[in-house]
Scaffold this motif. Sequence first.
Motif, PDB file in Angstrom:
ATOM      1  N   LYS A   1       1.730   2.996   3.788  1.00 40.97           N
ATOM      2  CA  LYS A   1       2.244   2.657   1.815  1.00 40.97           C
ATOM      3  C   LYS A   1       0.935   3.541   1.848  1.00 40.97           C
ATOM      4  O   LYS A   1       1.536   4.894   0.549  1.00 40.97           O
TER       5      LYS A   1
ATOM      6  N   GLN B   1      13.790  11.922  -2.882  1.00 40.73           N
ATOM      7  CA  GLN B   1      12.916  11.021  -2.182  1.00 40.73           C
ATOM      8  C   GLN B   1      13.179   9.239  -2.221  1.00 40.73           C
ATOM      9  O   GLN B   1      12.375   8.458  -1.840  1.00 40.73           O
TER      10      GLN B   1
ATOM     11  N   ASN C   1      11.638   8.081   1.172  1.00 40.29           N
ATOM     12  CA  ASN C   1      10.970   7.201   0.721  1.00 40.29           C
ATOM     13  C   ASN C   1      11.020   6.023   0.491  1.00 40.29           C
ATOM     14  O   ASN C   1      10.422   4.747   1.334  1.00 40.29           O
ATOM     15  N   SER C   2      12.789   5.317  -0.659  1.00 41.89           N
ATOM     16  CA  SER C   2      12.068   4.374  -0.593  1.00 41.89           C
ATOM     17  C   SER C   2      13.353   3.770   0.949  1.00 41.89           C
ATOM     18  O   SER C   2      14.388   2.681   0.385  1.00 41.89           O
TER      19      SER C   2
ATOM     20  N   SER D   1       9.762   6.201  -6.177  1.00 40.97           N
ATOM     21  CA  SER D   1      10.382   6.319  -4.664  1.00 40.97           C
ATOM     22  C   SER D   1       9.349   5.487  -4.567  1.00 40.97           C
ATOM     23  O   SER D   1       9.441   4.528  -3.257  1.00 40.97           O
ATOM     24  N   LEU D   2       7.974   4.896  -4.517  1.00 42.08           N
ATOM     25  CA  LEU D   2       6.935   4.933  -4.018  1.00 42.08           C
ATOM     26  C   LEU D   2       7.134   3.346  -3.670  1.00 42.08           C
ATOM     27  O   LEU D   2       6.927   2.871  -2.840  1.00 42.08           O
TER      28      LEU D   2
ATOM     29  N   SER E   1       9.487   1.903  -2.692  1.00 43.39           N
ATOM     30  CA  SER E   1       9.596   1.377  -1.161  1.00 43.39           C
ATOM     31  C   SER E   1       8.969  -0.138  -1.200  1.00 43.39           C
ATOM     32  O   SER E   1       8.959  -1.025  -0.255  1.00 43.39           O
TER      33      SER E   1
ATOM     34  N   PRO F   1       7.444   4.022   3.727  1.00 41.54           N
ATOM     35  CA  PRO F   1       7.415   4.979   2.915  1.00 41.54           C
ATOM     36  C   PRO F   1       7.752   6.391   4.044  1.00 41.54           C
ATOM     37  O   PRO F   1       8.578   7.895   3.513  1.00 41.54           O
TER      38      PRO F   1
END
Length: 352
Positions: free
Chosen positions: A22, A235, A239-240, A324-325, A328, A335
Amino acid sequence: MRLESKKFPLLEKALLYLQTSKSIMEKLIQEFSSNISEALKIAAGATFTKPTQEIRNIVICGMGGSGIGGRIVAQWVQNTCSVPVLSVQDYSLPAFVNKHSLVIGSSYSGNTEETLFALEDAKSKGATIIGICSGGSLAEFCKTHGYQYVVVPGGNPPRTALAFSLVQLSNIFLQLGYAQSTILDEISNGKNLIDSNQAAIKSEAMRVAHELQKRTVAVYAGSEYEGITIRAKQQFNENSKELCWQHVIPEMNHNELVGWGGGDKRYACLFIQTNDLSMRNQKRFDISVERTKSKTDKVEVISAKGATPVEKSIYLIHLIDWISLYLSDLKHGDPIEIEIIDYLKAELSKIK
Ligand SMILES: O=P(O)(O)OC[C@H]1O[C@H](O)[C@H](O)[C@@H](O)[C@@H]1O
């Protein structure tokens, strides 16, 4: 969460790994702004000479995090470029590609096979070729055959290097006379916008992620921002680790909005408001927001800042990256990991 390492050493290790992953992605998303500055410096030192052949069409080949740069820039220049621009995500090129085509191959690693095959195809068709990469086989290909190419710093997941492909592509279009003269300044303005709104962007992203979590998200914007909706989907996928789909207005009004008749609370909508739609498309946008709201309680509208589509795109890319981060993070996901893509590459490398 506090862990008692003696009791759960493996769990602690896994959580530590996720925390590291992360933090790495957090840093890489944060660096979007400084990447733009670095990319602009690289662009300032790169010179592209005009092809001797008359250029009648431009094709940008690239996959995933590099391919999306091509889609976005193709939209940025569509109102000024005198020739058609097509973005291709596959192994081969359309039949119209010939010696009057400019083919730009963009691969961050320089090793993505679809892009390399497409460039071989471009070569066999006599097209003018320009490469964008951090090295790899694409750099070798350009060196060997005397094609122009620009090298960007490598080593990170390609989706985190979008600033480099956006800027280098824009610079190529600018230098060859296919982009508006202000394009790089607009990118720079976009960078200033995200710098001055950093705290607000992150807090909005966090709020939106809380709303969208645990739902399959549909992303919508006006068709001029289709590339941004695709970037959002990518994304949220990478990422997620979420399924996601996207569509654009007005086309979604001719099919997908009917599909929302079967929509429910399994889904959420992310509408991207850019405040530059035609009056009729804005009306369509507003009705689409209302209609989806009657089916799901999670309909989020995010608004772009900026004066031009380029500035707005830079702002939106950054805001969406943070969403998106956080998506996650809310589910304690990783991610960075893209194991299935690595597996696919390994399997394909066995084919001789
Ligand atoms: O930019 P490239 O190096 O060509 O990579 C293009 C794509 O390749 C792989 O599938 C990666 O896992 C993707 O994340 C990436 O966007």
